[in-house]
Design an enzyme around this catalytic site. Structure first.
Site, PDB file in Angstrom:
ATOM      1  CG  HIS A  95      39.280  44.051  43.825  1.00 34.35           C
ATOM      2  ND1 HIS A  95      38.298  43.101  42.513  1.00 34.35           N
ATOM      3  CD2 HIS A  95      37.298  44.492  44.405  1.00 34.35           C
ATOM      4  CE1 HIS A  95      37.275  43.928  42.408  1.00 34.35           C
ATOM      5  NE2 HIS A  95      36.614  44.299  43.199  1.00 34.35           N
ATOM      6  CG  HIS A  97      35.364  47.893  40.474  1.00 33.28           C
ATOM      7  ND1 HIS A  97      34.507  48.784  40.978  1.00 33.28           N
ATOM      8  CD2 HIS A  97      35.730  46.769  41.281  1.00 33.28           C
ATOM      9  CE1 HIS A  97      33.556  47.794  41.416  1.00 33.28           C
ATOM     10  NE2 HIS A  97      34.646  46.471  41.954  1.00 33.28           N
ATOM     11  CG  ASP A 120      56.596  40.601  27.176  1.00 31.54           C
ATOM     12  OD1 ASP A 120      57.238  40.035  25.923  1.00 31.54           O
ATOM     13  OD2 ASP A 120      56.443  41.619  26.937  1.00 31.54           O
ATOM     14  CG  HIS A 171      32.626  42.353  40.822  1.00 36.35           C
ATOM     15  ND1 HIS A 171      32.902  41.696  41.969  1.00 36.35           N
ATOM     16  CD2 HIS A 171      33.162  43.276  40.977  1.00 36.35           C
ATOM     17  CE1 HIS A 171      33.614  42.050  42.459  1.00 36.35           C
ATOM     18  NE2 HIS A 171      33.823  43.781  42.805  1.00 36.35           N
ATOM     19  CE1 TYR A 229      62.175  42.490  28.218  1.00 31.21           C
ATOM     20  CE2 TYR A 229      61.686  42.712  30.510  1.00 31.21           C
ATOM     21  CZ  TYR A 229      61.636  43.001  29.503  1.00 31.21           C
ATOM     22  OH  TYR A 229      60.859  44.514  29.580  1.00 31.21           O
TER      23      TYR A 229
HETATM   24 ZN   LIG Z   1      34.603  44.893  42.927  1.00 33.55          ZN
END
Ligand SMILES: [Zn+2]
Length: 231
Positions: A95, A97, A120, A171, A229
């Site tokens: 996670h 930002h 891709d 978020h 690839y």
């Molecule tokens: Zn967050």
């Protein structure tokens, strides 16, 4: 110490988020799971990355109970746990930002397939789940954030092994993958796609999305039965 190898992998994944410019200060978190031992290794809460050592990482079971570690786990642990329980083939969750991906989440928009870098990796838009309902936010927020992701995947019949990322509206992004390293890779790819899509719309607000033939070509040369690839 439990799971020394996975500790190293998860530490490295967290440091890679810094090197790739995907996190600021101590924002962001990467984790990994040992499916054999049913234990999750995650970044501790609020420890500066340059001071972080393998022994600082926190190990918990799938219910969030600490199995080893003296520090508090990342506050986003409950989201990671929901994803590990629902997506049995994943080995890492990230996670961040990161700025461009988060801007799309704040704008509450899916990222359209504008380019071949996107194709891709995915044949569809990068999904943006709606902002969470007040009741979910007031309750066990981080736990419910995981369900916001799961509900969106279920309602839109998305396959978590094909689409390894989502924006949670208002978020920020969550990504996952077979390993912590792959989950970080997906975060970096998402940020790049988000930036290019943003720039594309600045240059031409009516830019067309990629033609089906190009989407198919780029996706299948990497993922199809006759992929050619890489090595
Ligand atoms: Zn967050």
């Amino acid at each position: 110490m439990l799971l020394p190898r996975l500790r190293e992998e998860v530490l490295e994944a967290n440091l890679e988020l810094v090197r790739r410019g995907l996190v600021l200060y101590t924002f962001g978190n990467a984790s990994g799971i040992s499916r054999d031992q049913k234990l999750v290794v995650i970044k501790p809460s609020g420890v500066p990355y340059d001071k972080m050592k393998p022994e600082h990482l926190v190990i918990t079971n799938l219910e969030g109970r600490i199995a080893e570690g003296n520090l508090r786990p990342s506050s986003d642990l409950p989201t990671h746990l929901v994803l590990y329980k629902a997506f049995p083939e994943i080995g890492g969750v990230v996670h961040t930002h990161s700025e461009y991906a988060t801007a799309w989440a704040q704008a509450q928009r899916d990222i359209p397939v504008y380019g071949t870098t996107h194709a891709d990796h995915h044949t569809v838009s990068i999904p943006c789940a709606p902002p969470m309902e007040d009741e979910m936010i007031k309750g066990d927020y981080e736990h419910q954030t995981g369900f916001q992701v799961l509900n969106y995947f279920r309602d839109h019949e998305l396959n978590y092994e094909e689409v390894e990322m989502i924006l949670v509206g208002s978020h920020a992004p969550f990504t996952w993958g077979k390993t912590p390293e792959k989950a970080v890779y997906n975060s970096a790819v998402l940020e790049s796609i988000a930036k290019m899509a943003y720039l594309t719309e600045q240059i031409n607000s009516n830019a067309p999305t990629l033609k089906d033939a190009l989407i198919k070509k780029h996706y299948e040369r990497k993922h199809g039965p006759d992929s050619y690839y890489g090595q």
